[in-house]
Write an enzyme that holds these catalytic residues in place. Structure first.
Site, PDB file in Angstrom:
ATOM      1  N   CYS A 128     -40.572 -55.676  20.676  1.00 29.33           N
ATOM      2  CA  CYS A 128     -39.876 -54.860  21.658  1.00 29.33           C
ATOM      3  C   CYS A 128     -40.452 -55.112  23.051  1.00 29.33           C
ATOM      4  O   CYS A 128     -39.711 -55.304  24.022  1.00 29.33           O
ATOM      5  CB  CYS A 128     -40.009 -53.383  21.294  1.00 29.33           C
ATOM      6  SG  CYS A 128     -39.025 -52.276  22.333  1.00 29.33           S
ATOM      7  N   CYS A 129     -41.778 -55.127  23.162  1.00 25.06           N
ATOM      8  CA  CYS A 129     -42.412 -55.411  24.450  1.00 25.06           C
ATOM      9  C   CYS A 129     -42.069 -56.816  24.936  1.00 25.06           C
ATOM     10  O   CYS A 129     -41.885 -57.038  26.139  1.00 25.06           O
ATOM     11  CB  CYS A 129     -43.931 -55.277  24.331  1.00 25.06           C
ATOM     12  SG  CYS A 129     -44.532 -53.579  24.233  1.00 25.06           S
ATOM     13  N   CYS A 209     -43.274 -46.811  28.279  1.00 22.91           N
ATOM     14  CA  CYS A 209     -41.952 -46.438  27.780  1.00 22.91           C
ATOM     15  C   CYS A 209     -42.020 -45.128  26.999  1.00 22.91           C
ATOM     16  O   CYS A 209     -43.025 -44.820  26.360  1.00 22.91           O
ATOM     17  CB  CYS A 209     -41.410 -47.544  26.878  1.00 22.91           C
ATOM     18  SG  CYS A 209     -41.081 -49.098  27.737  1.00 22.91           S
ATOM     19  N   CYS A 212     -43.207 -44.907  23.206  1.00 22.33           N
ATOM     20  CA  CYS A 212     -44.554 -45.377  22.901  1.00 22.33           C
ATOM     21  C   CYS A 212     -45.618 -44.771  23.814  1.00 22.33           C
ATOM     22  O   CYS A 212     -46.720 -45.314  23.949  1.00 22.33           O
ATOM     23  CB  CYS A 212     -44.609 -46.910  22.984  1.00 22.33           C
ATOM     24  SG  CYS A 212     -43.495 -47.736  21.816  1.00 22.33           S
ATOM     25  N   CYS A 235     -49.093 -54.574  26.359  1.00 26.78           N
ATOM     26  CA  CYS A 235     -47.697 -54.908  26.069  1.00 26.78           C
ATOM     27  C   CYS A 235     -47.491 -56.393  25.837  1.00 26.78           C
ATOM     28  O   CYS A 235     -46.506 -56.806  25.244  1.00 26.78           O
ATOM     29  CB  CYS A 235     -46.807 -54.447  27.221  1.00 26.78           C
ATOM     30  SG  CYS A 235     -47.102 -55.298  28.782  1.00 26.78           S
TER      31      CYS A 235
END
Length: 243
Positions: A128-129, A209, A212, A235
């Site tokens: 995702c990062c 985010c 998280c 990240c």
């Protein structure tokens, strides 16, 4: 992971040598001196500052604005940010007179392909990062030869041995606040009357985010609320290896 073409790869030794020389020269320099050195080294058109507009971001942005408010500022809007962070970006941009704030987002096609249900943060936080931060930043930095960021040694973890200047692939990476202490930042905020991030007073000492980021408890490391219990502390922007 960052991939370089042959020309960029051939430039790596020179970039690494320049980074080492500058790191030695600037080891005891002030944040302002480090930003000025970066500006002299590559010029305004080839220098960017990357900012999350998080809890400590105003410090570096204030230093940058005092040196040259036209230095481009790259801001990554992952699609998962708190509204308070977006509002804080707008507030600081106006307050500091920043002239070139560039909001960069992940590609829609990438999100449709890799995160169609918006749940990748839960199943694979690293992936995702990568698609929401690492890849967009790589695109945003393509025109630049050097960049500034706000990491500090006192943040601990992988940052405890942070250099003032690093080689970041074919670019130079300057860390103007590497030597700064928490007290230094408090003094800068007070002297410049910088507003705090809106979520700081709610217990968020490090903000990324929404899915998280959690509040930190008294006595915890300031970044303990990032990816809590996920075995993850960065990240990927600052740890990606070049191939």
């Amino acid at each position: 992971m960052t991939f370089l073409d042959s020309a960029q790869r051939s430039a790596l030794p020179a970039v690494e040598a320049t980074a080492a020389a500058l790191d030695h020269e600037l080891s005891d320099a002030t944040p302002t001196e480090i930003v000025r050195s970066a500006l002299r080294t590559v010029g305004c058109d080839k220098l960017a500052v990357v900012s999350s507009f998080g809890t400590e971001s105003a410090a570096l942005l204030k230093v940058v604005a005092d040196v040259d408010p036209a230095i481009p500022v790259v801001f990554l809007d992952t699609g998962w940010l708190f509204q308070e962070t977006l509002d804080y970006r707008d507030q600081l941009t106006e307050l500091l007179g920043l002239r070139d704030v560039r909001t960069v987002k992940p590609l829609d096609a990438t999100l449709r392909r890799n995160d169609p249900d918006n749940d990748l943060w839960f199943s694979d936080a690293d992936a995702c990062c990568r698609i929401r931060k690492v890849e967009p930043l790589a695109r945003a930095l393509e025109p630049f030869s050097a960049w500034l960021n706000g990491r500090k040694r006192f943040q601990g973890g992988d940052r405890a041995m942070l250099a003032v200047v690093e080689a970041d692939g074919a670019r130079l990476k300057f860390n103007p606040l590497a030597n700064a202490t928490a007290d230094d930042l408090k003094a800068l905020y007070a002297a410049a009357k910088l507003p705090p991030h809106p979520l700081l007073g709610q217990g968020f000492t490090s903000i990324g985010c929404m899915p998280c980021t959690t509040r930190t408890k008294p006595g915890e490391d300031p970044r303990a609320g990032r990816w809590r219990d996920r075995g993850k502390t960065e990240c990927g922007i600052h740890v990606d290896k070049v191939s």
